[in-house]
Design a protein around this motif. Structure first.
Motif, PDB file in Angstrom:
ATOM      1  N   LEU A  23       0.837  -1.198   0.000  1.00  0.00           N
ATOM      2  CA  LEU A  23       0.000   0.000   0.000  1.00  0.00           C
ATOM      3  C   LEU A  23       0.873   1.249   0.000  1.00  0.00           C
ATOM      4  CD1 LEU A  23      -2.695  -1.035   2.637  1.00  0.00           C
ATOM      5  CD2 LEU A  23      -2.950  -0.935   0.152  1.00  0.00           C
ATOM      6  N   PRO A  24       0.450   2.308  -0.713  1.00  0.00           N
ATOM      7  CA  PRO A  24       1.262   3.534  -0.745  1.00  0.00           C
ATOM      8  C   PRO A  24       1.069   4.376   0.517  1.00  0.00           C
ATOM      9  CG  PRO A  24      -0.660   3.812  -2.120  1.00  0.00           C
ATOM     10  CD  PRO A  24      -0.700   2.400  -1.598  1.00  0.00           C
ATOM     11  N   GLN A  25       1.326   3.747   1.665  1.00  0.00           N
ATOM     12  CA  GLN A  25       1.169   4.412   2.950  1.00  0.00           C
ATOM     13  C   GLN A  25       2.403   4.150   3.802  1.00  0.00           C
ATOM     14  OE1 GLN A  25      -2.350   2.432   4.334  1.00  0.00           O
ATOM     15  NE2 GLN A  25      -3.706   3.913   3.373  1.00  0.00           N
ATOM     16  N   LEU A  26       2.763   5.141   4.600  1.00  0.00           N
ATOM     17  CA  LEU A  26       3.924   5.019   5.479  1.00  0.00           C
ATOM     18  C   LEU A  26       3.526   5.256   6.926  1.00  0.00           C
ATOM     19  CD1 LEU A  26       6.475   7.192   3.483  1.00  0.00           C
ATOM     20  CD2 LEU A  26       6.563   4.720   3.766  1.00  0.00           C
ATOM     21  N   CYS A  27       3.985   4.396   7.792  1.00  0.00           N
ATOM     22  CA  CYS A  27       3.932   4.658   9.227  1.00  0.00           C
ATOM     23  C   CYS A  27       5.277   5.284   9.588  1.00  0.00           C
ATOM     24  CB  CYS A  27       3.739   3.366  10.013  1.00  0.00           C
ATOM     25  SG  CYS A  27       2.107   2.625   9.785  1.00  0.00           S
ATOM     26  N   THR A  28       5.335   5.980  10.696  1.00  0.00           N
ATOM     27  CA  THR A  28       6.581   6.606  11.121  1.00  0.00           C
ATOM     28  C   THR A  28       7.695   5.568  11.187  1.00  0.00           C
ATOM     29  OG1 THR A  28       5.357   8.249  12.369  1.00  0.00           O
ATOM     30  CG2 THR A  28       7.668   7.948  12.961  1.00  0.00           C
ATOM     31  N   GLY A  29       8.814   5.859  10.537  1.00  0.00           N
ATOM     32  CA  GLY A  29       9.964   4.959  10.543  1.00  0.00           C
ATOM     33  C   GLY A  29       9.940   3.879   9.481  1.00  0.00           C
ATOM     34  N   ASP A  30       8.832   3.763   8.740  1.00  0.00           N
ATOM     35  CA  ASP A  30       8.732   2.743   7.696  1.00  0.00           C
ATOM     36  C   ASP A  30       9.309   3.248   6.381  1.00  0.00           C
ATOM     37  OD1 ASP A  30       7.503   0.926   9.340  1.00  0.00           O
ATOM     38  OD2 ASP A  30       5.498   1.179   8.477  1.00  0.00           O
ATOM     39  N   SER A  31       9.529   2.305   5.471  1.00  0.00           N
ATOM     40  CA  SER A  31       9.919   2.661   4.109  1.00  0.00           C
ATOM     41  C   SER A  31       9.005   1.908   3.153  1.00  0.00           C
ATOM     42  CB  SER A  31      11.378   2.317   3.838  1.00  0.00           C
ATOM     43  OG  SER A  31      11.585   0.929   3.952  1.00  0.00           O
ATOM     44  N   LEU A  32       8.952   2.383   1.936  1.00  0.00           N
ATOM     45  CA  LEU A  32       8.114   1.788   0.901  1.00  0.00           C
ATOM     46  C   LEU A  32       8.940   1.698  -0.372  1.00  0.00           C
ATOM     47  CD1 LEU A  32       5.223   0.955  -0.132  1.00  0.00           C
ATOM     48  CD2 LEU A  32       4.947   3.359  -0.774  1.00  0.00           C
ATOM     49  N   LEU A  33       8.879   0.548  -1.025  1.00  0.00           N
ATOM     50  CA  LEU A  33       9.576   0.370  -2.293  1.00  0.00           C
ATOM     51  C   LEU A  33       8.660   0.784  -3.433  1.00  0.00           C
ATOM     52  CD1 LEU A  33      11.926  -0.660  -4.042  1.00  0.00           C
ATOM     53  CD2 LEU A  33      10.918  -2.953  -3.871  1.00  0.00           C
ATOM     54  N   LEU A  34       9.161   1.691  -4.276  1.00  0.00           N
ATOM     55  CA  LEU A  34       8.483   2.085  -5.510  1.00  0.00           C
ATOM     56  C   LEU A  34       9.296   1.526  -6.666  1.00  0.00           C
ATOM     57  CD1 LEU A  34       7.708   5.823  -4.707  1.00  0.00           C
ATOM     58  CD2 LEU A  34       6.184   3.859  -4.457  1.00  0.00           C
ATOM     59  N   ALA A  35       8.617   0.930  -7.635  1.00  0.00           N
ATOM     60  CA  ALA A  35       9.310   0.267  -8.737  1.00  0.00           C
ATOM     61  C   ALA A  35       8.788   0.763 -10.073  1.00  0.00           C
ATOM     62  CB  ALA A  35       9.135  -1.242  -8.631  1.00  0.00           C
ATOM     63  N   ALA A  36       9.696   0.842 -11.040  1.00  0.00           N
ATOM     64  CA  ALA A  36       9.369   1.207 -12.416  1.00  0.00           C
ATOM     65  C   ALA A  36       9.720   0.020 -13.312  1.00  0.00           C
ATOM     66  CB  ALA A  36      10.158   2.444 -12.837  1.00  0.00           C
ATOM     67  N   PRO A  37       9.142  -0.038 -14.502  1.00  0.00           N
ATOM     68  CA  PRO A  37       9.468  -1.133 -15.418  1.00  0.00           C
ATOM     69  C   PRO A  37      10.940  -1.122 -15.811  1.00  0.00           C
ATOM     70  CG  PRO A  37       7.595   0.152 -16.226  1.00  0.00           C
ATOM     71  CD  PRO A  37       8.164   0.883 -15.061  1.00  0.00           C
ATOM     72  N   VAL A  38      11.460  -2.288 -16.060  1.00  0.00           N
ATOM     73  CA  VAL A  38      12.843  -2.437 -16.516  1.00  0.00           C
ATOM     74  C   VAL A  38      12.815  -2.697 -18.013  1.00  0.00           C
ATOM     75  CG1 VAL A  38      14.926  -3.837 -16.316  1.00  0.00           C
ATOM     76  CG2 VAL A  38      13.574  -3.329 -14.280  1.00  0.00           C
ATOM     77  N   GLY A  39      13.666  -2.002 -18.744  1.00  0.00           N
ATOM     78  CA  GLY A  39      13.734  -2.192 -20.178  1.00  0.00           C
ATOM     79  C   GLY A  39      15.141  -1.947 -20.686  1.00  0.00           C
ATOM     80  N   ALA A  40      15.430  -2.491 -21.846  1.00  0.00           N
ATOM     81  CA  ALA A  40      16.759  -2.333 -22.443  1.00  0.00           C
ATOM     82  C   ALA A  40      17.048  -0.852 -22.689  1.00  0.00           C
ATOM     83  CB  ALA A  40      16.836  -3.110 -23.753  1.00  0.00           C
ATOM     84  N   GLY A  41      18.143  -0.358 -22.136  1.00  0.00           N
ATOM     85  CA  GLY A  41      18.561   1.013 -22.343  1.00  0.00           C
ATOM     86  C   GLY A  41      17.828   2.049 -21.511  1.00  0.00           C
TER      87      GLY A  41
END
Length: 86
Positions: free
Chosen positions: A12-30
């Protein structure tokens, strides 16, 4: 191939104090990446994924050669701390 610029939160795009969240983008050649927070460049954040510790609107600009595409923003919110139960 067209550039696919999408930001996907891992969880979920939510943070509690002290937490982290991974955001990812598509991987492509170049693909080259530049992440933004509230339309400001995040210096040094040029990988397909980032860990965030703060709320705001995140985008990624993906560049391939002379072409680039900016993703739609994803809003990461801060969950306020609850008052202690007496």
């Amino acid at each position: 191939d067209p550039i696919s610029a999408i930001v996907q939160p891992i969880g979920l795009p939510q943070l509690c104090t002290g937490d982290s969240l991974l955001l990812a983008a598509p991987v492509g050649a170049g693909y080259q990446y530049q992440w933004l927070l509230n339309n400001d460049t995040l210096t040094g954040e040029n990988q397909p994924g980032i860990f965030t510790h703060q709320p705001g609107t995140y985008n990624v600009r993906i560049t391939v050669g002379p072409c680039s595409k900016l993703s739609a923003g994803i809003v990461v919110t801060q969950i306020p701390l609850s008052a202690p139960v007496a």
